[in-house]
Design a protein around this motif. Structure first.
Motif, mmCIF file in Angstrom:
data_model
loop_
_atom_site.group_PDB
_atom_site.id
_atom_site.type_symbol
_atom_site.label_atom_id
_atom_site.label_comp_id
_atom_site.label_asym_id
_atom_site.label_seq_id
_atom_site.Cartn_x
_atom_site.Cartn_y
_atom_site.Cartn_z
ATOM 1 N N TYR A 18 -8.305 18.681 -31.015
ATOM 2 C CA TYR A 18 -9.256 19.912 -31.777
ATOM 3 C C TYR A 18 -10.503 20.117 -31.426
ATOM 4 N N LYS A 20 -11.757 21.027 -27.680
ATOM 5 C CA LYS A 20 -10.981 21.748 -27.009
ATOM 6 C C LYS A 20 -12.076 21.492 -25.461
ATOM 7 N N THR A 40 0.618 20.599 -28.711
ATOM 8 C CA THR A 40 0.579 21.155 -29.646
ATOM 9 C C THR A 40 0.457 22.709 -29.736
ATOM 10 N N SER A 42 -1.954 24.720 -31.226
ATOM 11 C CA SER A 42 -3.398 25.800 -29.776
ATOM 12 C C SER A 42 -3.424 25.044 -28.794
ATOM 13 N N THR A 43 -3.379 24.124 -28.937
ATOM 14 C CA THR A 43 -4.081 23.292 -27.678
ATOM 15 C C THR A 43 -3.132 23.544 -26.793
ATOM 16 N N GLY A 69 1.046 22.843 -40.411
ATOM 17 C CA GLY A 69 0.528 21.870 -39.571
ATOM 18 C C GLY A 69 0.576 20.879 -39.831
ATOM 19 N N ARG A 70 1.115 20.672 -41.077
ATOM 20 C CA ARG A 70 0.854 18.992 -41.423
ATOM 21 C C ARG A 70 1.899 18.378 -40.650
ATOM 22 N N LYS A 72 4.084 18.296 -36.903
ATOM 23 C CA LYS A 72 4.019 18.922 -35.282
ATOM 24 C C LYS A 72 4.371 18.066 -34.779
ATOM 25 N N THR A 73 3.941 17.022 -35.113
ATOM 26 C CA THR A 73 4.612 15.924 -33.553
ATOM 27 C C THR A 73 4.008 14.979 -34.232
ATOM 28 N N ASN A 109 -7.294 14.059 -29.947
ATOM 29 C CA ASN A 109 -9.002 14.011 -30.319
ATOM 30 C C ASN A 109 -8.360 14.126 -32.407
ATOM 31 N N TYR A 111 -8.487 15.968 -35.778
ATOM 32 C CA TYR A 111 -9.317 16.955 -37.202
ATOM 33 C C TYR A 111 -10.699 16.617 -37.588
ATOM 34 N N ASP A 131 -6.431 13.794 -40.808
ATOM 35 C CA ASP A 131 -5.204 14.418 -39.891
ATOM 36 C C ASP A 131 -4.469 12.610 -40.188
ATOM 37 N N ILE A 132 -2.904 13.516 -39.951
ATOM 38 C CA ILE A 132 -1.681 12.879 -40.407
ATOM 39 C C ILE A 132 -1.270 12.208 -39.307
ATOM 40 N N GLY A 133 -0.696 13.433 -37.937
ATOM 41 C CA GLY A 133 0.274 13.401 -36.968
ATOM 42 C C GLY A 133 -1.386 13.076 -35.584
ATOM 43 N N GLY A 134 -2.526 13.208 -35.341
ATOM 44 C CA GLY A 134 -2.968 12.411 -34.814
ATOM 45 C C GLY A 134 -3.059 11.116 -34.394
HETATM 46 N N1 LIG Z 1 1.024 16.758 -38.335
HETATM 47 C C1 LIG Z 1 0.660 15.971 -36.803
HETATM 48 O O1 LIG Z 1 2.201 16.582 -36.956
HETATM 49 C C2 LIG Z 1 0.053 16.613 -36.259
HETATM 50 N N2 LIG Z 1 -0.167 16.264 -34.859
HETATM 51 C C3 LIG Z 1 -0.729 16.485 -34.038
HETATM 52 N N3 LIG Z 1 -1.859 17.288 -35.187
HETATM 53 C C4 LIG Z 1 -3.101 17.198 -34.982
HETATM 54 O O2 LIG Z 1 -3.190 19.021 -34.260
HETATM 55 C C5 LIG Z 1 -5.105 18.537 -33.704
HETATM 56 C C6 LIG Z 1 -4.066 19.737 -32.803
HETATM 57 O O3 LIG Z 1 -2.911 20.760 -32.654
HETATM 58 P P1 LIG Z 1 -3.529 22.126 -32.551
HETATM 59 O O4 LIG Z 1 -2.936 21.733 -30.709
HETATM 60 O O5 LIG Z 1 -2.835 23.338 -32.937
HETATM 61 O O6 LIG Z 1 -5.000 22.484 -31.880
HETATM 62 C C7 LIG Z 1 -4.674 17.485 -33.222
HETATM 63 O O7 LIG Z 1 -6.114 17.599 -33.622
HETATM 64 C C8 LIG Z 1 -3.955 16.635 -33.521
HETATM 65 O O8 LIG Z 1 -4.435 15.314 -34.028
HETATM 66 C C9 LIG Z 1 -1.466 17.606 -36.524
HETATM 67 N N4 LIG Z 1 -1.979 17.102 -37.144
HETATM 68 C C10 LIG Z 1 -2.264 16.930 -38.502
HETATM 69 O O9 LIG Z 1 -1.866 15.993 -39.587
#
Ligand SMILES: NC(=O)c1ncn([C@@H]2O[C@H](COP(=O)(O)O)[C@@H](O)[C@H]2O)c1NC=O
Length: 528
Positions: A18, A20, A40, A42-43, A69-70, A72-73, A109, A111, A131-134
């Protein structure tokens, strides 16, 4: 095995941040060290914009980032790549079967949940910033530290680049990073849990609908060690200072001069700030062993300091001074003449610190904010007690609301003197009796197990001349007339006390007989 032998070369890194800060330099450096990057939304966009090749996580999973974005990973292709224990043949074989490539580095890092709450955002907006995925990736990578290095703090990027160019982190380094990662997610989850506990029920005043108390059902705290102190209350007690990360308060005070703060310096300084900020006029409080040996207000801080010091110069030797206004050069000149352990103030006028610094040992602290109005915790074996802070009360602490129990009503000046005594009395521990004159304490009785002895002590400390005509305050009611009678014999002008004893009538009668004015506040201020 040597540390060298436990190194894990970094071939592939998963980056999802988050914040950057430093991302472009990190990406360039990793690329230069031959590391493939997966990232992911925007990173990835920022890394690509910096001219560094990057694989989007969507290409890896074959599934689009979705639900705002809920998700992603949160995918087995990501988590198998993080969680495979590369020491095990079976895990390596499974990865091969599944066509999953492992990660040796995870940079994440989270949210900004705390910041979103602090901004006053709506409940829905706050929830969206959980943040869930992070945390899932961070916890997975930290668990699997024998195979993976995890980085949650941009401040570590230099270490990452050094390691990437030098055969990877060794096991010790990966363990250290894993410990940091779990501290990070633990503190994040505590913030979320505390927010839920406070918000549950949704009452505007923070009360939980469940039990109608103002106390949360769950109380989590994460603090980090700031300093190891020389020792605790006594030299055989090891001790350390912890910070709650708010960047505020005494734990985060800026030390401008002097030796390292000790455990007792901190507890006395905390008490001194409490005392000084109980007054709205320029005030100086001098504290020894958590009790005041002088409190005074004045037209300026230099005058307040002269008056506070005059209360008990003997005890003020080696004291801790708190001021509720910037320290002037004139006050600094006075303090520099007296052996003082600590001085704490919101600011120092130009030249004041230099004057104080003439004394090598005095600790000079700047603590910008007034003491915060936070609930007080006291650990007991097996748990802790939590109470609201003993604030000054609009009702009982305002002389306009006091009840004249006996004697002639005081004029405005007399009432101001008595109010000063009452406010100052709050800073005195256990059976407080305080005598004041000219908005300065002149005799303080404390720490006794009965109020009569405290009264005797206050009178003795003041001396006959200063006690005569003084204004007296008692933090709690007189259970018998005897404590009051000690003050009356010394010739005090007026006494303020909460009232409320079953023997109030006898106490008031004694005051009437002695011709001493007595006010009831209806509010008590024990301080133990
Ligand atoms: N949901 C997901 O699968 C997920 N995977 C990664 N994130 C978060 O998304 C952020 C990065 O997202 P981006 O690259 O889009 O800016 C990071 O803070 C990371 O902790 C996620 N977002 C929230 O849970």
């Amino acid at each position: 095995m040597t540390a060298e032998g436990t190194k894990r070369p970094i071939r592939r890194a998963l980056v999802s941040v988050y914040d950057k800060t430093g991302l472009e330099e990190l990406a360039r450096g990793l690329h230069a060290a031959g590391v493939q990057l997966v990232s992911t939304g925007s990173t990835a966009a920022k890394i690509a914009a910096a001219g560094v090749p990057v694989t989007k996580v969507e290409e890896l999973t074959g599934f689009p980032e979705c639900l705002d974005g809920r998700v992603k990973t949160l995918h087995p292709r990501v988590h198998a790549g993080i969680l495979a224990d590369l020491r095990l043949d079976s895990h390596r074989a499974q990865l091969q079967e599944l066509g999953v490539e492992p990660f040796e580095l995870v940079v994440v890092n989270l949210y900004p949940f705390r910041e979103t709450v602090a901004s006053g955002a709506s409940p829905d907006e706050c929830v969206e910033q959980i943040d869930i995925g992070g945390p899932s990736m961070v916890r997975a990578a930290a668990k699997n530290h024998p195979s993976v290095a995890v980085v949650v703090n941009p401040g570590r990027y230099d270490d990452v680049l050094k390691a990437a160019a030098d055969g990877g982190f060794d096991l010790e380094g990966r363990k250290r990073l894993a410990a940091e990662a779990f501290q990070h997610t633990a503190s994040y989850d505590v913030a979320v849990a505390n927010w839920f506990a406070a918000a549950r029920g949704g009452a505007a005043d923070g009360r939980s609908v469940a039990d109608d108390s103002s106390f949360p059902e769950f109380l989590g705290a994460t603090v980090t060690r700031k300093n190891v102190l020389r020792y605790g209350e006594n030299p055989h007690q090891p001790a350390a200072l912890y910070s709650d990360g708010s960047g505020k308060g005494l734990a985060e005070a800026e030390q401008l001069h002097g030796k390292e703060m000790s455990f007792n310096n901190y507890t006395d300084t905390e008490a001194a700030r409490r005392a000084a900020y109980d007054h709205t006029e320029p005030c100086v409080a001098i504290i020894k062993h958590a009790n005041p040996c002088g409190i005074a207000v004045g037209a300026d801080v230099a005058e307040a300091h002269r008056k506070a010091h005059a209360c008990d110069p003997l005890s003020a030797f080696g004291g801790v001074i708190a001021v509720n206004r910037p320290v002037s050069v004139a006050m600094a000149e006075q303090v520099a003449e007296i052996f003082t352990e600590v001085i704490v103030a919101p600011a120092y006028e130009d030249g004041a610190v230099e004057v104080l610094a003439r004394k090598k040992n005095i600790r000079v602290l700047r603590c910008a904010d007034a003491p915060a109005d936070v609930a007080e915790q006291r650990p007991i074996e097996g748990g802790l007690l939590l109470q609201a802070k003993d604030r000054l009360q609009a009702e009982g602490d305002d002389p306009a609301n006091w009840t004249l129990a006996t004697g002639a009503a005081l004029d405005a000046d007399g009432l101001a003197e008595l109010a000063f005594a009452w406010r100052s009395c709050r800073a005195v521990k256990s059976n407080a009796i305080l005598l004041a004159k000219d908005s300065a304490t002149v005799g303080v009785g404390m720490g006794q197990v009965n109020r009569v002895d405290s009264a005797k002590l206050a009178v003795e400390r003041a001396g006959a001349e200063r006690a005569a005509g003084a204004y007296a305050a008692s933090d709690a009611f007189f259970p018998f007339p005897d404590g009051f009678e000690v003050l009356a014999e010394a010739g005090v002008t007026a006494v303020v006390q909460p009232g409320g004893s079953v023997r109030d009538e006898q106490v008031v009668e004694a005051a009437q007989k002695a011709g001493v004015t007595m006010y009831f506040t209806g509010t008590r201020h024990f301080f133990h």
